[in-house]
Design a protein around this motif. Sequence first.
Motif, PDB file in Angstrom:
ATOM      1  N   CYS A  53      35.690  58.687  19.424  1.00 48.55           N
ATOM      2  CA  CYS A  53      36.347  59.590  20.373  1.00 48.55           C
ATOM      3  C   CYS A  53      37.686  60.092  19.822  1.00 48.55           C
ATOM      4  O   CYS A  53      38.014  61.282  19.948  1.00 48.55           O
ATOM      5  N   ALA A  54      38.456  59.189  19.218  1.00 46.52           N
ATOM      6  CA  ALA A  54      39.753  59.596  18.668  1.00 46.52           C
ATOM      7  C   ALA A  54      39.570  60.666  17.596  1.00 46.52           C
ATOM      8  O   ALA A  54      40.306  61.662  17.565  1.00 46.52           O
ATOM      9  N   LEU A  55      38.583  60.491  16.713  1.00 48.30           N
ATOM     10  CA  LEU A  55      38.342  61.470  15.650  1.00 48.30           C
ATOM     11  C   LEU A  55      37.821  62.787  16.221  1.00 48.30           C
ATOM     12  O   LEU A  55      38.222  63.872  15.774  1.00 48.30           O
ATOM     13  N   ALA A  56      36.940  62.704  17.202  1.00 45.70           N
ATOM     14  CA  ALA A  56      36.385  63.923  17.801  1.00 45.70           C
ATOM     15  C   ALA A  56      37.449  64.726  18.534  1.00 45.70           C
ATOM     16  O   ALA A  56      37.435  65.965  18.517  1.00 45.70           O
ATOM     17  N   VAL A  57      38.376  64.038  19.183  1.00 43.39           N
ATOM     18  CA  VAL A  57      39.454  64.728  19.893  1.00 43.39           C
ATOM     19  C   VAL A  57      40.404  65.400  18.905  1.00 43.39           C
ATOM     20  O   VAL A  57      40.842  66.532  19.107  1.00 43.39           O
ATOM     21  N   GLU A  58      40.724  64.693  17.825  1.00 46.35           N
ATOM     22  CA  GLU A  58      41.665  65.237  16.846  1.00 46.35           C
ATOM     23  C   GLU A  58      41.051  66.331  15.972  1.00 46.35           C
ATOM     24  O   GLU A  58      41.749  67.227  15.498  1.00 46.35           O
ATOM     25  N   ARG A  59      39.749  66.247  15.715  1.00 42.33           N
ATOM     26  CA  ARG A  59      39.065  67.215  14.854  1.00 42.33           C
ATOM     27  C   ARG A  59      37.825  67.755  15.581  1.00 42.33           C
ATOM     28  O   ARG A  59      36.702  67.349  15.307  1.00 42.33           O
ATOM     29  N   PRO A  60      38.024  68.701  16.499  1.00 42.73           N
ATOM     30  CA  PRO A  60      36.894  69.195  17.311  1.00 42.73           C
ATOM     31  C   PRO A  60      35.755  69.808  16.499  1.00 42.73           C
ATOM     32  O   PRO A  60      34.620  69.844  16.971  1.00 42.73           O
ATOM     33  N   ALA A  61      36.042  70.280  15.284  1.00 42.39           N
ATOM     34  CA  ALA A  61      34.989  70.900  14.469  1.00 42.39           C
ATOM     35  C   ALA A  61      34.131  69.874  13.736  1.00 42.39           C
ATOM     36  O   ALA A  61      33.053  70.213  13.235  1.00 42.39           O
ATOM     37  N   TRP A  62      34.601  68.622  13.653  1.00 40.16           N
ATOM     38  CA  TRP A  62      33.804  67.611  12.974  1.00 40.16           C
ATOM     39  C   TRP A  62      32.540  67.318  13.773  1.00 40.16           C
ATOM     40  O   TRP A  62      32.544  67.348  15.013  1.00 40.16           O
ATOM     41  N   ARG A  78      30.686  65.842  23.087  1.00 42.13           N
ATOM     42  CA  ARG A  78      30.388  66.332  21.733  1.00 42.13           C
ATOM     43  C   ARG A  78      29.903  65.242  20.779  1.00 42.13           C
ATOM     44  O   ARG A  78      29.390  65.541  19.707  1.00 42.13           O
ATOM     45  N   LEU A  79      30.072  63.971  21.130  1.00 42.76           N
ATOM     46  CA  LEU A  79      29.593  62.897  20.262  1.00 42.76           C
ATOM     47  C   LEU A  79      28.082  62.767  20.370  1.00 42.76           C
ATOM     48  O   LEU A  79      27.507  62.878  21.449  1.00 42.76           O
ATOM     49  N   ARG A  80      27.459  62.492  19.238  1.00 42.39           N
ATOM     50  CA  ARG A  80      26.039  62.141  19.237  1.00 42.39           C
ATOM     51  C   ARG A  80      25.955  60.624  19.152  1.00 42.39           C
ATOM     52  O   ARG A  80      26.423  60.019  18.189  1.00 42.39           O
ATOM     53  N   LEU A  81      25.366  59.998  20.154  1.00 41.87           N
ATOM     54  CA  LEU A  81      25.280  58.541  20.228  1.00 41.87           C
ATOM     55  C   LEU A  81      23.851  58.098  19.976  1.00 41.87           C
ATOM     56  O   LEU A  81      22.911  58.611  20.605  1.00 41.87           O
ATOM     57  N   LEU A  82      23.683  57.132  19.057  1.00 38.61           N
ATOM     58  CA  LEU A  82      22.366  56.645  18.682  1.00 38.61           C
ATOM     59  C   LEU A  82      22.326  55.129  18.777  1.00 38.61           C
ATOM     60  O   LEU A  82      23.262  54.449  18.350  1.00 38.61           O
ATOM     61  N   GLN A  83      21.234  54.599  19.327  1.00 35.16           N
ATOM     62  CA  GLN A  83      21.101  53.151  19.456  1.00 35.16           C
ATOM     63  C   GLN A  83      20.383  52.573  18.248  1.00 35.16           C
ATOM     64  O   GLN A  83      19.334  53.055  17.834  1.00 35.16           O
ATOM     65  N   GLY A  84      20.971  51.516  17.681  1.00 37.92           N
ATOM     66  CA  GLY A  84      20.371  50.842  16.548  1.00 37.92           C
ATOM     67  C   GLY A  84      21.431  50.135  15.731  1.00 37.92           C
ATOM     68  O   GLY A  84      22.629  50.369  15.895  1.00 37.92           O
ATOM     69  N   SER A  85      20.990  49.260  14.853  1.00 40.84           N
ATOM     70  CA  SER A  85      21.903  48.454  14.045  1.00 40.84           C
ATOM     71  C   SER A  85      22.385  49.223  12.826  1.00 40.84           C
ATOM     72  O   SER A  85      21.574  49.649  11.990  1.00 40.84           O
ATOM     73  N   TRP A  86      23.684  49.443  12.775  1.00 40.13           N
ATOM     74  CA  TRP A  86      24.347  50.071  11.625  1.00 40.13           C
ATOM     75  C   TRP A  86      23.674  51.380  11.233  1.00 40.13           C
ATOM     76  O   TRP A  86      23.678  52.329  11.978  1.00 40.13           O
ATOM     77  N   PHE A  87      23.042  51.439  10.043  1.00 40.12           N
ATOM     78  CA  PHE A  87      22.451  52.684   9.540  1.00 40.12           C
ATOM     79  C   PHE A  87      21.049  52.956  10.075  1.00 40.12           C
ATOM     80  O   PHE A  87      20.515  54.046   9.859  1.00 40.12           O
ATOM     81  N   ALA A  88      20.446  51.995  10.753  1.00 39.89           N
ATOM     82  CA  ALA A  88      19.039  52.089  11.131  1.00 39.89           C
ATOM     83  C   ALA A  88      18.663  53.393  11.847  1.00 39.89           C
ATOM     84  O   ALA A  88      17.604  53.963  11.563  1.00 39.89           O
ATOM     85  N   PRO A  89      19.468  53.913  12.790  1.00 43.37           N
ATOM     86  CA  PRO A  89      19.046  55.126  13.499  1.00 43.37           C
ATOM     87  C   PRO A  89      19.318  56.421  12.734  1.00 43.37           C
ATOM     88  O   PRO A  89      19.032  57.499  13.245  1.00 43.37           O
ATOM     89  N   LEU A  90      19.876  56.330  11.520  1.00 42.94           N
ATOM     90  CA  LEU A  90      20.350  57.521  10.826  1.00 42.94           C
ATOM     91  C   LEU A  90      19.368  58.099   9.822  1.00 42.94           C
ATOM     92  O   LEU A  90      19.608  59.165   9.254  1.00 42.94           O
TER      93      LEU A  90
END
Length: 277
Positions: free
Chosen positions: A124-133, A159-171
């Motif tokens: 959230c902190a990064l998304a607020v500070e950098r809306p284009a990210w 604007r955040l995309r939230l994914l459930q899973g362990s570490w890199f697994a959902p990516l």
Amino acid sequence: MASVRELLALSAELESDSPGRDVEILLCHCLDKPRSWLYTWPEKELPAAVEQRFRHLFSERVKGRPVAHLIGWRGFWTLDLEVSADTLIPRPDTETLVAWALELPLPERAAVVDLGTGSGAIACALAVERPAWQVTATDMSEAALAVAQRNNERLCAGRLRLLQGSWFAPLAAERFDLIVSNPPYIENQDPHLSQGDLRFEPRSALVSGADGLDDLRHIVSGAAKQLTEGGYLLVEHGFQQGPALREILRSAGFSEIATRCDLEGQDRISGGRWNAQ
């Protein structure tokens, strides 16, 4: 009925690193007033319902329950984050990671992922500070992601995309310009786990093997497959783990490796840049 001054004086009965501040926060929460109000009206007698609510929260704090859990939020960076017993309580030291991330020479529309996001504090902190990210956050806990989603909707316009899973697994095979994480890094037998706020936080968000480095090793080793050429990895760790993290990063093939200190001058965040061979 008790006065503001009388209730503030209860801090003498509280065993805490900051008893006065804890009582102020609880009282302000019950009154829905700023801290300055307490000292402008110290002799003000409070309604019975407010006093009863405060004394209940105070009794829970005496038992050790974290202030953040009692009031349901915690300040982090420039944000007021919802927290719960299902999430790690955001610490000021983690703001060092946010500050470092914002300094990096990333693309305007950088792809960023926060692994093990918990309440969504870093994301959230990064998304607020950098809306284009383009910020993604993962967590294996459905309950934690529910908290992160509420913070996402309230603070980041969803604007955040939230994914459930362990570490890199959902990516899958996605690539990111920046990977950040505040993973578990406490040793299994660390005596601090039975002290203070840690007693009430999810153990899965705190503990990582005999030396506390299991999850950090996993994140560093997996980052190479998920980073773009020249992408960055920043991770939080224990204050004694800086040398070990730098060696783990070096062995994994990272360059430009560095460690930054927390507010007390202790090693806290380590990172490096990925350059594929």
